[in-house]
Design a protein around this motif. Structure first.
Motif, PDB file in Angstrom:
ATOM      1  N   SER A  87       0.831  -1.209   0.000  1.00 38.55           N
ATOM      2  CA  SER A  87       0.000   0.000   0.000  1.00 38.55           C
ATOM      3  C   SER A  87       0.863   1.256   0.000  1.00 38.55           C
ATOM      4  O   SER A  87       0.531   2.258  -0.643  1.00 38.55           O
ATOM      5  N   VAL A  88       2.010   1.217   0.723  1.00 37.92           N
ATOM      6  CA  VAL A  88       2.950   2.344   0.706  1.00 37.92           C
ATOM      7  C   VAL A  88       3.529   2.525  -0.691  1.00 37.92           C
ATOM      8  O   VAL A  88       3.645   3.659  -1.198  1.00 37.92           O
ATOM      9  N   GLU A  89       3.884   1.426  -1.344  1.00 42.58           N
ATOM     10  CA  GLU A  89       4.433   1.496  -2.703  1.00 42.58           C
ATOM     11  C   GLU A  89       3.421   2.084  -3.684  1.00 42.58           C
ATOM     12  O   GLU A  89       3.776   2.887  -4.555  1.00 42.58           O
ATOM     13  N   ILE A  90       2.137   1.686  -3.542  1.00 40.89           N
ATOM     14  CA  ILE A  90       1.093   2.228  -4.414  1.00 40.89           C
ATOM     15  C   ILE A  90       0.942   3.735  -4.194  1.00 40.89           C
ATOM     16  O   ILE A  90       0.854   4.513  -5.155  1.00 40.89           O
ATOM     17  N   THR A  91       0.930   4.156  -2.921  1.00 38.91           N
ATOM     18  CA  THR A  91       0.793   5.587  -2.607  1.00 38.91           C
ATOM     19  C   THR A  91       1.959   6.381  -3.184  1.00 38.91           C
ATOM     20  O   THR A  91       1.769   7.441  -3.792  1.00 38.91           O
ATOM     21  N   LYS A  92       3.193   5.857  -3.021  1.00 37.57           N
ATOM     22  CA  LYS A  92       4.368   6.527  -3.573  1.00 37.57           C
ATOM     23  C   LYS A  92       4.295   6.602  -5.096  1.00 37.57           C
ATOM     24  O   LYS A  92       4.651   7.630  -5.694  1.00 37.57           O
ATOM     25  N   ALA A  93       3.847   5.510  -5.728  1.00 36.27           N
ATOM     26  CA  ALA A  93       3.759   5.482  -7.191  1.00 36.27           C
ATOM     27  C   ALA A  93       2.752   6.508  -7.706  1.00 36.27           C
ATOM     28  O   ALA A  93       2.998   7.186  -8.713  1.00 36.27           O
ATOM     29  N   ILE A  94       1.623   6.642  -6.994  1.00 37.16           N
ATOM     30  CA  ILE A  94       0.602   7.620  -7.403  1.00 37.16           C
ATOM     31  C   ILE A  94       1.145   9.040  -7.285  1.00 37.16           C
ATOM     32  O   ILE A  94       1.006   9.857  -8.209  1.00 37.16           O
ATOM     33  N   ILE A  95       1.795   9.334  -6.133  1.00 34.30           N
ATOM     34  CA  ILE A  95       2.350  10.680  -5.932  1.00 34.30           C
ATOM     35  C   ILE A  95       3.438  10.982  -6.958  1.00 34.30           C
ATOM     36  O   ILE A  95       3.483  12.071  -7.548  1.00 34.30           O
TER      37      ILE A  95
END
Length: 356
Positions: A87-95
């Motif tokens: 979930s952290v990786e997804i959030t970073k990828a979106i940002i």
């Protein structure tokens, strides 16, 4: 008023007061203790069998606790950590994507999809472009990006504290689980001495609670776990990134009416059609319809109705109401409250109405 009555009222009052204080002190540990009670009831038949075999109640409770630690607590902690990492990786990828691409690029990417291309005309696209150049839109997007970055930082910080909290609560759960297994019979005998109920009525209520917990464990959590495993297989086969995280979301969605896991796998099936091709899209649709959802539609009602003797509509409201009021633990507390009330009503009818 006689001295004996004054003493009785004083003793009752001070007992209620100290009981309240005990509950206040136990409040931080209440959820892991309640989970320990639930799991101990499910594991109690295994504990009894091992206790007879080993002829040692403490050793049996310790072995069952180690089994729960090995096959339930540790795997769930690992899955939770992996899901949190994804979930952290997804959030970073979106940002990162939003920082490296303009909204015009995002709009062009969406417009290049065949389905979107057929639905949106050039005229509508031009109007969207014009609005995106306005100061109002730029200020709104800047504000949202600032809030998203701030929220992501808060989530990362809270996850560090949450990890320590989960480990501590797991320790409390295991300790409570061990002592409930080992001394559960003594607890029941203690309450049996002080509760003003016939012995058979008390056992009837306890049996109702026990059957309710088993029905919820096998009918809701068991089915949800099967659905999560089936969805993980499908997501991995069709090549969905972060398939473990999506399987965990599918597990949570299985408790959300009216569509349950359909809230997750249906959008993923649509995404698969658009990005992975017709073959994988059809596979995801068929797998979701005939395996993921069918398990829920067939097994859950059969298991729940077998263990919980009340109308389906009452079962629905007790489960959903408990979930909304108490969180995940309410999945058990809701049905327990309703079935216990029905059991007490039957006892009242038998002991008071008919005898009167």
């Amino acid at each position: 008023m006689s001295r004996e009555k004054v003493f009785s009222y004083f003793l009752l009052g001070i007992t209620v007061f100290f009981t309240f204080l005990v509950l206040v002190i136990l409040t931080p540990f209440l959820k892991p203790i309640l989970w320990a009670v639930i799991f101990s009831l499910v594991a109690y038949p295994l504990h009894l069998s091992l206790s007879r075999l080993l002829r040692n109640n403490t050793l049996s409770a310790l072995m069952v606790t180690l089994l729960v630690l090995t096959f339930i607590v540790i795997p769930f902690l690992i899955i939770g950590l992996v899901a949190a990492k994804q979930s952290v990786e997804i959030t970073k990828a979106i940002i990162q994507y939003l920082q490296n691409h303009t909204l015009t690029d995002v709009l062009h990417s969406l417009y290049s999809l065949p389905v979107v291309n057929r639905l949106i005309t050039e005229e509508i696209l031009q109007r969207v472009y014009e609005y995106m150049q306005s100061e109002e839109f730029k200020n709104t997007i800047t504000s949202y990006l600032s809030k998203l970055t701030q929220k992501a930082g808060e989530i990362f910080t809270s996850m560090l504290f949450a990890t320590g909290s989960v480990i501590f609560k797991s320790f409390v759960f295991l300790i409570s689980f061990f002592f409930i297994l080992r001394d559960g019979r003594r607890f029941v005998e203690f309450f049996e001495r002080f509760l003003p109920m016939h012995k058979e009525d008390l056992y009837e209520v306890l049996l109702t609670i026990y059957k309710t917990i088993l029905a919820v464990v096998y009918g809701s959590i068991g089915v949800a776990l099967v659905q999560a495993v089936l969805s993980f297989i499908a997501y991995t086969v069709v090549g969905i990134n972060y398939s473990l995280l999506w399987a965990l979301i599918t597990f949570i969605a299985s408790f959300v009416p009216p569509f349950g896991t359909g809230f997750v796998w249906v959008p993923i099936a649509i995404y698969t059609f658009l990005n992975k091709g017709l073959f994988y899209g059809i596979f995801m649709l068929l797998w979701g319809s005939f395996f993921i959802s069918t398990v829920d539609n067939i097994l859950r009602p059969l298991i729940m109705k077998k263990g919980i003797k009340m109308p389906y509509i009452v079962l629905f409201f007790s489960t959903v109401g408990g979930l909304l009021t108490f969180g995940f633990l309410g999945l058990f507390l809701g049905p327990i409250v309703f079935t216990t009330l029905f059991s007490l009503a039957i006892i009242y009818e038998r002991r008071i109405l008919k005898e009167g």
